[in-house]
Design an enzyme around this catalytic site. Structure first.
Site, mmCIF file in Angstrom:
data_model
loop_
_atom_site.group_PDB
_atom_site.id
_atom_site.type_symbol
_atom_site.label_atom_id
_atom_site.label_comp_id
_atom_site.label_asym_id
_atom_site.label_seq_id
_atom_site.Cartn_x
_atom_site.Cartn_y
_atom_site.Cartn_z
ATOM 1 N N GLY A 4 17.097 7.443 110.575
ATOM 2 C CA GLY A 4 15.985 7.708 111.489
ATOM 3 C C GLY A 4 14.739 6.894 111.173
ATOM 4 N N THR A 45 12.100 4.335 111.787
ATOM 5 C CA THR A 45 11.624 3.613 112.974
ATOM 6 C C THR A 45 10.659 2.490 112.610
ATOM 7 O OG1 THR A 45 9.863 5.248 113.296
ATOM 8 C CG2 THR A 45 11.906 5.600 114.513
ATOM 9 N N CYS A 100 1.885 -2.924 107.928
ATOM 10 C CA CYS A 100 1.109 -4.017 107.326
ATOM 11 C C CYS A 100 -0.225 -4.163 108.055
ATOM 12 C CB CYS A 100 1.881 -5.330 107.369
ATOM 13 S SG CYS A 100 3.131 -5.484 106.074
ATOM 14 N N HIS A 124 8.035 3.786 103.508
ATOM 15 C CA HIS A 124 6.934 4.755 103.443
ATOM 16 C C HIS A 124 7.494 6.114 103.068
ATOM 17 C CE1 HIS A 124 8.565 4.463 107.499
ATOM 18 N NE2 HIS A 124 8.346 5.776 107.599
ATOM 19 N N HIS A 162 7.148 10.088 103.585
ATOM 20 C CA HIS A 162 6.593 11.196 104.379
ATOM 21 C C HIS A 162 6.286 12.364 103.452
ATOM 22 C CE1 HIS A 162 7.871 9.817 108.501
ATOM 23 N NE2 HIS A 162 8.777 9.161 107.799
HETATM 24 P P1 5GP Z 1 10.076 6.649 110.120
HETATM 25 O O1 5GP Z 1 10.642 7.187 111.399
HETATM 26 O O2 5GP Z 1 10.158 5.134 110.072
HETATM 27 O O3 5GP Z 1 10.559 7.294 108.873
HETATM 28 O O4 5GP Z 1 8.534 7.025 110.157
HETATM 29 C C1 5GP Z 1 7.583 6.326 110.889
HETATM 30 C C2 5GP Z 1 6.482 7.298 111.164
HETATM 31 O O5 5GP Z 1 5.317 6.561 111.470
HETATM 32 C C3 5GP Z 1 6.749 8.244 112.333
HETATM 33 O O6 5GP Z 1 6.703 9.582 111.889
HETATM 34 C C4 5GP Z 1 5.628 7.906 113.322
HETATM 35 O O7 5GP Z 1 5.118 9.060 113.968
HETATM 36 C C5 5GP Z 1 4.599 7.235 112.448
HETATM 37 N N1 5GP Z 1 3.793 6.225 113.100
HETATM 38 C C6 5GP Z 1 4.241 5.217 113.910
HETATM 39 N N2 5GP Z 1 3.221 4.449 114.309
HETATM 40 C C7 5GP Z 1 2.098 4.962 113.737
HETATM 41 C C8 5GP Z 1 0.725 4.587 113.785
HETATM 42 O O8 5GP Z 1 0.311 3.626 114.434
HETATM 43 N N3 5GP Z 1 -0.151 5.364 113.077
HETATM 44 C C9 5GP Z 1 0.267 6.443 112.344
HETATM 45 N N4 5GP Z 1 -0.676 7.116 111.681
HETATM 46 N N5 5GP Z 1 1.560 6.820 112.278
HETATM 47 C C10 5GP Z 1 2.468 6.096 112.960
HETATM 48 ZN ZN ZN Z 2 4.922 -4.123 106.527
#
Ligand code: 5GP
Ligand code: ZN
Length: 111
Positions: free
Chosen positions: A92, A94, A7, A99, A101
């Site tokens: 996984g 985080t 956000c 979102h 990927h």
């Molecule tokens: P999840 O693990 O929730 O599927 O993906 C979160 C992703 O966000 C991770 O791959 C992590 O590297 C990325 N990420 C976390 N913080 C930031 C940030 O501040 N900027 C960007 N560009 N990516 C982020």
């Molecule tokens: Zn949010």
């Protein structure tokens, strides 16, 4: 949503170059890329899980997928790419802001 990093990125409070932006979503580079090209497609509306989806959020996600299909070549993903949505702890996830990927730019290994 307070204290949500995505956000804050959407709001511009945390600077992050946008490769694409419109009224519903942004595309940024993942800060820790897991492939030669690794993007995050982030809906501007905050919700954490597919399980939290109502009709409006479903429309937003549909919009995101259609837009990804439209712009993937501009992102260098013309030779194929992988789409991942991590869900919850075991998945996984985080960052609890849903979102998508997008990974590509090379032949990806099995996972
Ligand atoms: P999840 O693990 O929730 O599927 O993906 C979160 C992703 O966000 C991770 O791959 C992590 O590297 C990325 N990420 C976390 N913080 C930031 C940030 O501040 N900027 C960007 N560009 N990516 C982020
Ligand atoms: Zn949010």
């Amino acid at each position: 949503m307070e204290n949500c990093i995505f956000c804050k990125i959407v709001a511009g409070e945390i600077p992050s170059p946008r490769l694409y932006e419109d009224e519903k979503m942004i595309v940024i580079r993942d800060i820790e890329p897991k492939a030669k090209l690794h993007y995050l497609c982030i809906p501007k509306t905050h919700f954490a899980l597919l399980a939290d989806m109502d009709e409006e959020k479903a429309e937003t996600l549909k919009y995101c997928f259609r837009k990804i299909a439209e712009i993937h070549k501009e992102l260098g993903l013309q030779d194929g790419y992988r789409v991942i949505i991590n869900q919850g702890e075991n998945g996984g996830q985080t960052v609890p802001h849903l979102h998508i990927h997008l990974l590509g730019g090379e032949v990806l290994g099995d996972f």
